[in-house]
Enzyme design. Sequence first.
Site, PDB file in Angstrom:
ATOM      1  N   GLN A   1       0.847  -1.191   0.000  1.00  0.00           N
ATOM      2  CA  GLN A   1       0.000   0.000   0.000  1.00  0.00           C
ATOM      3  C   GLN A   1       0.881   1.239   0.000  1.00  0.00           C
ATOM      4  O   GLN A   1       1.686   1.438   0.917  1.00  0.00           O
ATOM      5  CB  GLN A   1      -0.869  -0.016   1.245  1.00  0.00           C
TER       6      GLN A   1
ATOM      7  N   SER B   1       0.809   6.587   2.579  1.00  0.00           N
ATOM      8  CA  SER B   1       1.417   7.606   3.450  1.00  0.00           C
ATOM      9  C   SER B   1       2.595   8.293   2.779  1.00  0.00           C
ATOM     10  O   SER B   1       3.314   7.690   1.982  1.00  0.00           O
ATOM     11  CB  SER B   1       1.935   6.961   4.737  1.00  0.00           C
TER      12      SER B   1
ATOM     13  N   SER C   1       4.893  -0.921   3.869  1.00  0.00           N
ATOM     14  CA  SER C   1       5.193  -2.243   4.431  1.00  0.00           C
ATOM     15  C   SER C   1       5.376  -3.251   3.312  1.00  0.00           C
ATOM     16  O   SER C   1       4.551  -3.333   2.398  1.00  0.00           O
ATOM     17  CB  SER C   1       4.055  -2.724   5.329  1.00  0.00           C
TER      18      SER C   1
ATOM     19  N   GLU D   1     -10.754  -2.996   5.767  1.00  0.00           N
ATOM     20  CA  GLU D   1      -9.879  -3.790   6.608  1.00  0.00           C
ATOM     21  C   GLU D   1     -10.776  -4.827   7.268  1.00  0.00           C
ATOM     22  O   GLU D   1     -11.686  -4.495   8.001  1.00  0.00           O
ATOM     23  CB  GLU D   1      -9.236  -2.876   7.659  1.00  0.00           C
TER      24      GLU D   1
HETATM   25  C1  LIG Z   1       3.345  -0.900  11.495  1.00  0.00           C
HETATM   26  C2  LIG Z   1       2.934   0.142  10.500  1.00  0.00           C
HETATM   27  C3  LIG Z   1       2.707  -0.225   9.179  1.00  0.00           C
HETATM   28  C4  LIG Z   1       2.378   0.760   8.232  1.00  0.00           C
HETATM   29  N1  LIG Z   1       2.228   0.370   6.928  1.00  0.00           N
HETATM   30  C5  LIG Z   1       1.896   1.302   6.002  1.00  0.00           C
HETATM   31  C6  LIG Z   1       1.762   0.923   4.619  1.00  0.00           C
HETATM   32  O1  LIG Z   1       1.957  -0.253   4.239  1.00  0.00           O
HETATM   33  N2  LIG Z   1       1.454   1.871   3.703  1.00  0.00           N
HETATM   34  C7  LIG Z   1       1.235   3.164   4.070  1.00  0.00           C
HETATM   35  O2  LIG Z   1       0.899   3.953   3.196  1.00  0.00           O
HETATM   36  N3  LIG Z   1       1.378   3.575   5.359  1.00  0.00           N
HETATM   37  C8  LIG Z   1       1.715   2.670   6.333  1.00  0.00           C
HETATM   38  N4  LIG Z   1       1.887   3.065   7.652  1.00  0.00           N
HETATM   39  C9  LIG Z   1       1.816   4.479   7.979  1.00  0.00           C
HETATM   40  C10 LIG Z   1       0.613   4.857   8.832  1.00  0.00           C
HETATM   41  O3  LIG Z   1      -0.560   4.838   8.053  1.00  0.00           O
HETATM   42  C11 LIG Z   1       0.911   6.230   9.416  1.00  0.00           C
HETATM   43  O4  LIG Z   1       1.983   6.065  10.332  1.00  0.00           O
HETATM   44  C12 LIG Z   1      -0.279   6.814  10.154  1.00  0.00           C
HETATM   45  O5  LIG Z   1      -1.292   7.148   9.263  1.00  0.00           O
HETATM   46  C13 LIG Z   1       0.138   8.072  10.953  1.00  0.00           C
HETATM   47  O6  LIG Z   1       0.768   8.986  10.132  1.00  0.00           O
HETATM   48  P1  LIG Z   1       2.192   9.640  10.524  1.00  0.00           P
HETATM   49  O7  LIG Z   1       3.111   8.514  10.871  1.00  0.00           O
HETATM   50  O8  LIG Z   1       2.583  10.548   9.424  1.00  0.00           O
HETATM   51  O9  LIG Z   1       1.913  10.424  11.864  1.00  0.00           O
HETATM   52  P2  LIG Z   1       1.266  11.885  11.959  1.00  0.00           P
HETATM   53  O10 LIG Z   1       0.012  11.926  11.197  1.00  0.00           O
HETATM   54  O11 LIG Z   1       2.336  12.893  11.612  1.00  0.00           O
HETATM   55  O12 LIG Z   1       0.939  11.970  13.503  1.00  0.00           O
HETATM   56  C14 LIG Z   1       1.910  12.376  14.479  1.00  0.00           C
HETATM   57  C15 LIG Z   1       1.201  12.501  15.812  1.00  0.00           C
HETATM   58  O13 LIG Z   1       0.198  13.536  15.729  1.00  0.00           O
HETATM   59  C16 LIG Z   1      -1.070  13.029  16.135  1.00  0.00           C
HETATM   60  N5  LIG Z   1      -2.146  13.623  15.311  1.00  0.00           N
HETATM   61  C17 LIG Z   1      -2.138  13.766  13.976  1.00  0.00           C
HETATM   62  N6  LIG Z   1      -3.299  14.329  13.562  1.00  0.00           N
HETATM   63  C18 LIG Z   1      -4.041  14.532  14.663  1.00  0.00           C
HETATM   64  C19 LIG Z   1      -5.350  15.098  14.896  1.00  0.00           C
HETATM   65  N7  LIG Z   1      -6.108  15.530  13.897  1.00  0.00           N
HETATM   66  N8  LIG Z   1      -5.789  15.152  16.177  1.00  0.00           N
HETATM   67  C20 LIG Z   1      -5.016  14.700  17.203  1.00  0.00           C
HETATM   68  N9  LIG Z   1      -3.776  14.180  17.044  1.00  0.00           N
HETATM   69  C21 LIG Z   1      -3.308  14.095  15.797  1.00  0.00           C
HETATM   70  C22 LIG Z   1      -0.977  11.535  15.893  1.00  0.00           C
HETATM   71  O14 LIG Z   1      -1.875  10.808  16.710  1.00  0.00           O
HETATM   72  C23 LIG Z   1       0.476  11.222  16.208  1.00  0.00           C
HETATM   73  O15 LIG Z   1       0.631  11.028  17.586  1.00  0.00           O
HETATM   74  C24 LIG Z   1       2.240   2.117   8.617  1.00  0.00           C
HETATM   75  C25 LIG Z   1       2.461   2.461   9.961  1.00  0.00           C
HETATM   76  C26 LIG Z   1       2.814   1.507  10.880  1.00  0.00           C
HETATM   77  C27 LIG Z   1       3.058   1.940  12.301  1.00  0.00           C
END
Ligand SMILES: Cc1cc2nc3c(=O)[nH]c(=O)nc-3n(C[C@H](O)[C@H](O)[C@H](O)COP(=O)(O)OP(=O)(O)OC[C@H]3O[C@@H](n4cnc5c(N)ncnc54)[C@H](O)[C@@H]3O)c2cc1C
Length: 412
Positions: free
Chosen positions: A107, A110, A142, A225
């Site tokens: 996928q 992100s 991933s 999902e």
């Molecule tokens: C094990 C794992 C597998 C993954 N696999 C994939 C994959 O295969 N493909 C893919 O595309 N992505 C993947 N991801 C990415 C995942 O979808 C993102 O990590 C997730 O959407 C969060 O985005 P970010 O990491 O940019 O954090 P951010 O969005 O930058 O968030 C940072 C912090 O801010 C907080 N925050 C953000 N917005 C808000 C809000 N509106 N209100 C309150 N708090 C907020 C969050 O809770 C977090 O604590 C994976 C992540 C993990 C951990």
Amino acid sequence: MDFDLPPDDDCRRLEVRAWLDANPDPNPAELLDVGYTVPHWSPPWGIDADPIHQLIIDEELNRVGVRRPNNPIGIGWAAPTIELAGTDYQKQRFLRPIFTGEEFWCQMFSEPDAGSDLANLATRAVRDGNEYVVNGSKIWTSAGHLSKFGILIARTNLDVPKHEGISYFICPTDLPGISMTPIVDATASHSFNQVFFDDVRIPACLLVGEEGDGWRLTRITLANERVSLSSAGSLWGAGPSAEDMLELVRRSGGCDHPLVRQKLASLKCEAEVLRLNRLRTLTAQIMGRIPGAEAAIQKAMADDHGKHVMELAKEIAGASGMLVGSGPYGRLRSVIGQGPTDSRLDTEYFPDVSPIWHYGFVFSPALTLGGGTFAVQRNIIAERVLGLPRDVDVDAKKTWAEAQLGRQRSEV
Ligand SMILES: Cc1cc2nc3c(=O)[nH]c(=O)nc-3n(C[C@H](O)[C@H](O)[C@H](O)COP(=O)(O)OP(=O)(O)OC[C@H]3O[C@@H](n4cnc5c(N)ncnc54)[C@H](O)[C@@H]3O)c2cc1C
């Protein structure tokens, strides 16, 4: 709530058992052709199984140790979206090898600046004749390095609000211009990648749905999902459950440490609440209702619960929990002072201790991030379940280009 699950002589159960008796070691194609890979799908892929029927099939496959092909993003997310919005060509070309696991999928959603606010994504796809030229970067992909295809969302229009300018593609991972940089996670596994697109040409026949309809399809993908009906595994439905840990404790002679007993009991309560909530979801589906609050709180509770299981397993392991091969079983006895005191703390001495416990502990902080962070889950519950005012999105009505300009100005 209807807790009466089908008995042993339920005719649907007998049918699955008879097939498994005749096919004790089915290959992925045989499993697909009988309809047990995706039983809830309509023929030719599934058998239109209702949730109870799915549960029976899951239980029977588990009973004899038959596993479905491992292709979670392909089977769980890509296939339903292709079935819903894909062309005949896309359905014919991609669905079968997804379901048999021959072609593994990833996928590509992100981006470095678009995670929770996924609609802010900046990867561009510009139409050029019969192709789209893609430039940008995706992150946290991933198993991207193991995948043959990815579901990719990219921006095809800058001059409309951010949600409206996104399109959804099937992206072969071996196209010229795609490169991947490995990201090693906390468990020391190369599970993620950053994917770079440098003038990558994707054939227009791989656009799924209409241009600009990508956000709607993304939401459908994420909603698909699969509800885990039978699995209580603490790592997003996989891996050991709270019950597995309790069983290890029982097998090791029980536990009379009052604090550990209290924590184990509390874990058991959480697991039971989650099990009952899964049954509520199931009942809602059987009665033709769209699961509401129960589905929304399931992920939030299950993610926290997974962390609690792994944290307690590590706590019970005591100081030896610092060893990679440690787990709750062998260590519990010495922690509570009634077991072996031998200082050999490795898995050789405790052959029943699976390395999954250590891996699970190190992985578990990711549970409340992936698939929507804990904060985003709570926002969803606040808005859709409790009816509280929506989270403020100051850019929602601006075009994507205007919003970017505003962000740049505020950064300066
Ligand atoms: C094990 C794992 C597998 C993954 N696999 C994939 C994959 O295969 N493909 C893919 O595309 N992505 C993947 N991801 C990415 C995942 O979808 C993102 O990590 C997730 O959407 C969060 O985005 P970010 O990491 O940019 O954090 P951010 O969005 O930058 O968030 C940072 C912090 O801010 C907080 N925050 C953000 N917005 C808000 C809000 N509106 N209100 C309150 N708090 C907020 C969050 O809770 C977090 O604590 C994976 C992540 C993990 C951990």
